[in-house]
Design an enzyme around this catalytic site. Structure first.
Site, PDB file in Angstrom:
ATOM      1  N   SER A   7       0.844  -1.203   0.000  1.00  0.00           N
ATOM      2  CA  SER A   7       0.000   0.000   0.000  1.00  0.00           C
ATOM      3  C   SER A   7       0.873   1.245   0.000  1.00  0.00           C
ATOM      4  O   SER A   7       1.579   1.534   0.967  1.00  0.00           O
ATOM      5  CB  SER A   7      -0.915  -0.002   1.226  1.00  0.00           C
ATOM      6  OG  SER A   7      -1.571   1.242   1.283  1.00  0.00           O
ATOM      7  N   HIS A  32      -0.883  -1.074  -4.573  1.00  0.00           N
ATOM      8  CA  HIS A  32      -2.186  -0.664  -4.028  1.00  0.00           C
ATOM      9  C   HIS A  32      -2.149   0.843  -3.774  1.00  0.00           C
ATOM     10  O   HIS A  32      -1.288   1.353  -3.062  1.00  0.00           O
ATOM     11  CB  HIS A  32      -2.445  -1.436  -2.733  1.00  0.00           C
ATOM     12  CG  HIS A  32      -3.802  -1.228  -2.154  1.00  0.00           C
ATOM     13  ND1 HIS A  32      -4.918  -1.905  -2.610  1.00  0.00           N
ATOM     14  CD2 HIS A  32      -4.231  -0.429  -1.152  1.00  0.00           C
ATOM     15  CE1 HIS A  32      -5.970  -1.525  -1.901  1.00  0.00           C
ATOM     16  NE2 HIS A  32      -5.584  -0.629  -1.012  1.00  0.00           N
ATOM     17  N   ASP A  34      -4.303   4.075  -2.520  1.00  0.00           N
ATOM     18  CA  ASP A  34      -5.487   4.460  -1.728  1.00  0.00           C
ATOM     19  C   ASP A  34      -5.880   5.912  -1.957  1.00  0.00           C
ATOM     20  O   ASP A  34      -5.171   6.819  -1.518  1.00  0.00           O
ATOM     21  CB  ASP A  34      -5.175   4.296  -0.233  1.00  0.00           C
ATOM     22  CG  ASP A  34      -5.069   2.840   0.185  1.00  0.00           C
ATOM     23  OD1 ASP A  34      -6.062   2.111   0.040  1.00  0.00           O
ATOM     24  OD2 ASP A  34      -3.983   2.444   0.654  1.00  0.00           O
ATOM     25  N   MET A  36      -8.387   8.902  -1.036  1.00  0.00           N
ATOM     26  CA  MET A  36      -9.335   9.290   0.021  1.00  0.00           C
ATOM     27  C   MET A  36      -9.776  10.729  -0.184  1.00  0.00           C
ATOM     28  O   MET A  36      -8.969  11.566  -0.584  1.00  0.00           O
ATOM     29  CB  MET A  36      -8.668   9.194   1.398  1.00  0.00           C
ATOM     30  CG  MET A  36      -8.101   7.840   1.714  1.00  0.00           C
ATOM     31  SD  MET A  36      -7.348   7.858   3.359  1.00  0.00           S
ATOM     32  CE  MET A  36      -6.573   6.253   3.367  1.00  0.00           C
ATOM     33  N   HIS A  65      -7.780   1.802  -4.993  1.00  0.00           N
ATOM     34  CA  HIS A  65      -8.829   1.652  -3.975  1.00  0.00           C
ATOM     35  C   HIS A  65      -9.434   3.024  -3.706  1.00  0.00           C
ATOM     36  O   HIS A  65      -8.800   3.870  -3.076  1.00  0.00           O
ATOM     37  CB  HIS A  65      -8.185   1.059  -2.711  1.00  0.00           C
ATOM     38  CG  HIS A  65      -9.108   0.869  -1.562  1.00  0.00           C
ATOM     39  ND1 HIS A  65      -8.654   0.572  -0.286  1.00  0.00           N
ATOM     40  CD2 HIS A  65     -10.468   0.922  -1.469  1.00  0.00           C
ATOM     41  CE1 HIS A  65      -9.682   0.441   0.533  1.00  0.00           C
ATOM     42  NE2 HIS A  65     -10.787   0.668  -0.153  1.00  0.00           N
ATOM     43  N   MET A  67     -11.609   5.391  -1.864  1.00  0.00           N
ATOM     44  CA  MET A  67     -12.381   5.659  -0.641  1.00  0.00           C
ATOM     45  C   MET A  67     -12.965   7.061  -0.758  1.00  0.00           C
ATOM     46  O   MET A  67     -12.589   7.982  -0.042  1.00  0.00           O
ATOM     47  CB  MET A  67     -11.469   5.507   0.585  1.00  0.00           C
ATOM     48  CG  MET A  67     -11.195   4.042   0.905  1.00  0.00           C
ATOM     49  SD  MET A  67      -9.804   3.828   2.033  1.00  0.00           S
ATOM     50  CE  MET A  67      -8.487   3.871   0.846  1.00  0.00           C
ATOM     51  N   MET A 136     -12.332  -5.043   3.879  1.00  0.00           N
ATOM     52  CA  MET A 136     -11.601  -4.162   4.792  1.00  0.00           C
ATOM     53  C   MET A 136     -11.458  -4.888   6.118  1.00  0.00           C
ATOM     54  O   MET A 136     -12.455  -5.236   6.747  1.00  0.00           O
ATOM     55  CB  MET A 136     -12.351  -2.844   5.016  1.00  0.00           C
ATOM     56  CG  MET A 136     -12.316  -1.838   3.886  1.00  0.00           C
ATOM     57  SD  MET A 136     -10.693  -1.249   3.295  1.00  0.00           S
ATOM     58  CE  MET A 136      -9.773  -0.912   4.780  1.00  0.00           C
ATOM     59  N   GLY A 141      -9.347   4.411   6.131  1.00  0.00           N
ATOM     60  CA  GLY A 141      -8.960   5.803   6.354  1.00  0.00           C
ATOM     61  C   GLY A 141      -7.504   5.986   6.751  1.00  0.00           C
ATOM     62  O   GLY A 141      -6.931   7.037   6.493  1.00  0.00           O
ATOM     63  N   GLY A 143      -3.439   4.019   7.562  1.00  0.00           N
ATOM     64  CA  GLY A 143      -2.541   2.872   7.631  1.00  0.00           C
ATOM     65  C   GLY A 143      -2.200   2.597   9.095  1.00  0.00           C
ATOM     66  O   GLY A 143      -2.472   3.424   9.979  1.00  0.00           O
ATOM     67  N   GLY A 144      -1.626   1.437   9.346  1.00  0.00           N
ATOM     68  CA  GLY A 144      -1.096   1.141  10.675  1.00  0.00           C
ATOM     69  C   GLY A 144      -2.115   0.815  11.753  1.00  0.00           C
ATOM     70  O   GLY A 144      -1.791   0.873  12.941  1.00  0.00           O
ATOM     71  N   ASP A 174      -7.443  -6.032   3.254  1.00  0.00           N
ATOM     72  CA  ASP A 174      -6.751  -4.748   3.377  1.00  0.00           C
ATOM     73  C   ASP A 174      -6.902  -4.188   4.786  1.00  0.00           C
ATOM     74  O   ASP A 174      -8.007  -3.880   5.226  1.00  0.00           O
ATOM     75  CB  ASP A 174      -7.371  -3.787   2.343  1.00  0.00           C
ATOM     76  CG  ASP A 174      -6.669  -2.441   2.283  1.00  0.00           C
ATOM     77  OD1 ASP A 174      -5.624  -2.266   2.927  1.00  0.00           O
ATOM     78  OD2 ASP A 174      -7.193  -1.562   1.568  1.00  0.00           O
ATOM     79  N   GLY A 175      -5.762  -4.053   5.469  1.00  0.00           N
ATOM     80  CA  GLY A 175      -5.750  -3.410   6.779  1.00  0.00           C
ATOM     81  C   GLY A 175      -5.204  -4.309   7.869  1.00  0.00           C
ATOM     82  O   GLY A 175      -5.726  -5.392   8.119  1.00  0.00           O
ATOM     83  N   GLY A 176      -4.104  -3.871   8.493  1.00  0.00           N
ATOM     84  CA  GLY A 176      -3.551  -4.616   9.616  1.00  0.00           C
ATOM     85  C   GLY A 176      -2.943  -5.946   9.235  1.00  0.00           C
ATOM     86  O   GLY A 176      -2.818  -6.845  10.077  1.00  0.00           O
ATOM     87  N   GLY A 196       0.662  -2.209   4.179  1.00  0.00           N
ATOM     88  CA  GLY A 196       1.285  -0.891   4.189  1.00  0.00           C
ATOM     89  C   GLY A 196       2.416  -0.823   5.194  1.00  0.00           C
ATOM     90  O   GLY A 196       3.586  -1.011   4.861  1.00  0.00           O
TER      91      GLY A 196
HETATM   92  C1  DX5 Z   1      -6.735   1.970   4.782  1.00  0.00           C
HETATM   93  C2  DX5 Z   1      -6.191   1.611   3.429  1.00  0.00           C
HETATM   94  C3  DX5 Z   1      -5.150   0.582   3.474  1.00  0.00           C
HETATM   95  C4  DX5 Z   1      -3.943   0.932   4.307  1.00  0.00           C
HETATM   96  C5  DX5 Z   1      -3.421  -0.347   4.897  1.00  0.00           C
HETATM   97  O1  DX5 Z   1      -7.902   2.655   4.671  1.00  0.00           O
HETATM   98  O2  DX5 Z   1      -7.239   1.122   2.591  1.00  0.00           O
HETATM   99  O3  DX5 Z   1      -4.762   0.178   2.162  1.00  0.00           O
HETATM  100  O4  DX5 Z   1      -2.923   1.583   3.594  1.00  0.00           O
HETATM  101  O5  DX5 Z   1      -2.373  -0.053   5.741  1.00  0.00           O
HETATM  102  P1  DX5 Z   1      -1.825  -1.094   6.797  1.00  0.00           P
HETATM  103  O6  DX5 Z   1      -1.363  -2.285   6.036  1.00  0.00           O
HETATM  104  O7  DX5 Z   1      -0.693  -0.332   7.428  1.00  0.00           O
HETATM  105  O8  DX5 Z   1      -2.928  -1.404   7.748  1.00  0.00           O
HETATM  106 ZN    ZN Z   2      -6.605   0.226   0.636  1.00  0.00          ZN
END
Ligand code: DX5
Ligand code: ZN
Length: 215
Positions: A7, A32, A34, A36, A65, A67, A136, A141, A143-144, A174-176, A196
């Protein structure tokens, strides 16, 4: 073999050349990206000028992606930057079926994302028309964030919907995602893992991508 989509949100934007080189040298399958809008999610990331700059320097297909509210406004624009996959949120589309058709007409693969609070059943009527479902595994919204464990069962339920309907859709999570949650997601049926922080904040991102790929 599982696909890995780093990401870009977690990249170090002060050292973009280094990050792009790392991605190109790595075993990553997709980039990927993102987008927003500060409205669909409580954050603003980056958009078209950045996508345009990456288009010819990142040698990985772009997995975009969106958002944003009313993502159908941007289909032609995203296609013009050569994206392979455009993913829209089910929650952001008033006419999801039409939006999926328009993404295909623009020459891209169509993904549909659902937030942690949205049930898999909301995809029932489009599951045979789409190329990918993005689950998700955190609220969108940022990362991390920390992986939500109940999403594992959601992936299993989606997997069974896909096999029961004969859909060709791949499952992206996607996420965590880290080595531990990534292994659990693979076991539950994920085809593509987005990561990410796990990749970009590690000491050796290329090696981390390799380790995720080898899960
Ligand atoms: C969050 C994004 C993700 C994000 C994931 O809304 O859609 O793609 O970058 O980041 P990590 O892998 O750090 O959770
Ligand atoms: Zn994403």
């Amino acid at each position: 073999m599982i696909q890995i989509a780093p990401s870009f949100l977690s990249a170090n934007f002060a050292h973009l050349e280094r990050e792009i080189q790392m991605l190109n040298d790595s075993e990553a399958d997709l980039l990927h990206f993102d987008v927003m809008d500060g409205s669909f999610v409580p954050n603003i990331s980056f958009g078209f000028p950045v996508m345009a700059s990456l288009q010819n320097v990142v040698r990985k297909p772009m997995d975009v992606h969106m958002m944003v509210v009313q993502p159908e406004r941007w289909i032609e624009r995203v296609a013009s930057y050569g994206a392979r996959i455009m993913t829209v949120h089910q929650e952001a589309c008033h006419n999801l079926h039409r939006t999926v058709q328009q993404i295909h007409e623009a020459g891209m693969q169509a993904g549909v994302a659902i937030n942690p609070g949205t049930p898999v059943m909301m995809l029932e009527e489009v599951i045979c028309d789409i190329d990918m479902v993005l689950i998700m595994t955190v609220n969108p919204g940022f990362g991390g964030q920390t992986f939500i464990p109940s999403m594992l069962d959601k992936v299993r339920r989606l997997k069974s919907m896909i096999s029961q309907t004969g859909s060709k859709a791949l499952i992206e999570c996607d996420g965590g995602v880290n080595l531990e949650t990534g292994a659990q997601l693979k076991e539950a049926g994920a085809d593509i893992l987005v990561a990410g922080h796990t990749i970009f904040r590690s000491d050796d991102p290329i090696e981390t991508i390799h380790a995720l790929k080898a899960l």
